[in-house]
Design a protein around this motif. Structure first.
Motif, mmCIF file in Angstrom:
data_model
loop_
_atom_site.group_PDB
_atom_site.id
_atom_site.type_symbol
_atom_site.label_atom_id
_atom_site.label_comp_id
_atom_site.label_asym_id
_atom_site.label_seq_id
_atom_site.Cartn_x
_atom_site.Cartn_y
_atom_site.Cartn_z
ATOM 1 N N THR A 22 0.851 -1.182 0.000
ATOM 2 C CA THR A 22 0.000 0.000 0.000
ATOM 3 C C THR A 22 0.890 1.236 0.000
ATOM 4 N N PRO A 23 0.674 2.173 -0.901
ATOM 5 C CA PRO A 23 1.471 3.402 -0.895
ATOM 6 C C PRO A 23 1.223 4.220 0.380
ATOM 7 N N TRP A 24 2.280 4.839 0.920
ATOM 8 C CA TRP A 24 2.149 5.651 2.120
ATOM 9 C C TRP A 24 1.146 6.786 1.910
ATOM 10 N N ASP A 96 -6.902 -1.322 7.251
ATOM 11 C CA ASP A 96 -6.724 -1.028 8.673
ATOM 12 C C ASP A 96 -5.310 -0.510 8.867
ATOM 13 N N LEU A 97 -5.153 0.498 9.723
ATOM 14 C CA LEU A 97 -3.857 1.130 9.928
ATOM 15 C C LEU A 97 -3.464 1.124 11.397
ATOM 16 N N VAL A 98 -2.197 0.900 11.648
ATOM 17 C CA VAL A 98 -1.627 0.893 12.991
ATOM 18 C C VAL A 98 -0.422 1.834 12.975
ATOM 19 N N PHE A 155 1.768 0.132 10.119
ATOM 20 C CA PHE A 155 1.350 -1.057 9.385
ATOM 21 C C PHE A 155 0.024 -0.781 8.695
ATOM 22 N N GLY A 156 -0.118 -1.315 7.502
ATOM 23 C CA GLY A 156 -1.375 -1.265 6.771
ATOM 24 C C GLY A 156 -1.811 -2.676 6.443
ATOM 25 N N THR A 165 1.488 -4.253 4.818
ATOM 26 C CA THR A 165 2.549 -3.317 4.465
ATOM 27 C C THR A 165 3.105 -2.731 5.752
ATOM 28 N N ARG A 166 4.428 -2.621 5.813
ATOM 29 C CA ARG A 166 5.075 -1.948 6.961
ATOM 30 C C ARG A 166 5.835 -0.745 6.419
#
Length: 169
Positions: A22-24, A96-98, A155-156, A165-166
């Motif tokens: 996933t792109p930032w 979801d994002l962390v 993280f995504g 994704t990290r």
């Protein structure tokens, strides 16, 4: 605050073969638009404390406020390490994002005014704050400390297709 692009890694162990990182920029858009976040802090005895809250994304960091006597503020006073999460409560769609980082107090009046404006722009007049004494004051008279959490690691978790994704800053 993050001024450069993070290092991005796709962990193929936790995704489908067709998954891509996933792109930032996409994560930032969702961080800015999310209506609700979950903050995890550490209690003095080491147990986690989790609470929902509203926040705004500004200058590469999430910002939130809380009363000085609330559990989350007391926890952050002893240990600034925290995690903010957001996303969709959906198994097959969304991202979801962390965000992992340290909560730092925001006391600068110019930044606080920008944040107060950002709260109104995002959440409406109900969340209008006045900047007073290095923090926020609400119409009801309650004072709030303001914090920023710039990502250290994020993280995504994509769900269509499944991916992890990290981002490292």
């Amino acid at each position: 605050m993050t001024s450069t692009e993070p290092r991005t890694d796709l962990d193929s162990r936790y995704g489908e073969p067709t998954a891509t990182a996933t792109p930032w920029g996409q994560a930032c858009e969702q961080l800015a638009a999310a209506p609700l976040y979950w903050l995890t802090t550490v209690r003095p005895d080491g147990r986690p404390h989790v609470t929902p809250l509203i926040a705004v994304w500004l200058d590469g960091a999430l910002h939130f406020c809380t009363g000085s006597e609330e559990r989350k503020a007391r926890n952050l006073g002893g240990n600034p390490h925290c995690v903010l999460t957001t996303g969709r409560n959906d198994l097959h769609d969304g991202l979801d994002l962390v965000i992992e980082g340290d909560a730092m107090r925001v006391r600068d009046d110019a930044t606080l005014h920008r944040l107060a404006d950002a709260y109104v722009a995002k959440y409406g007049e109900e969340w209008r704050f006045t900047v007073v004494d290095g923090g926020f004051r609400h119409d009801d008279g309650g004072a709030a400390l303001v914090y920023q959490v710039a990502p250290v690691t994020a993280f995504g978790f994509g769900k269509s297709p499944y991916s992890q994704t990290r981002w490292r800053f």
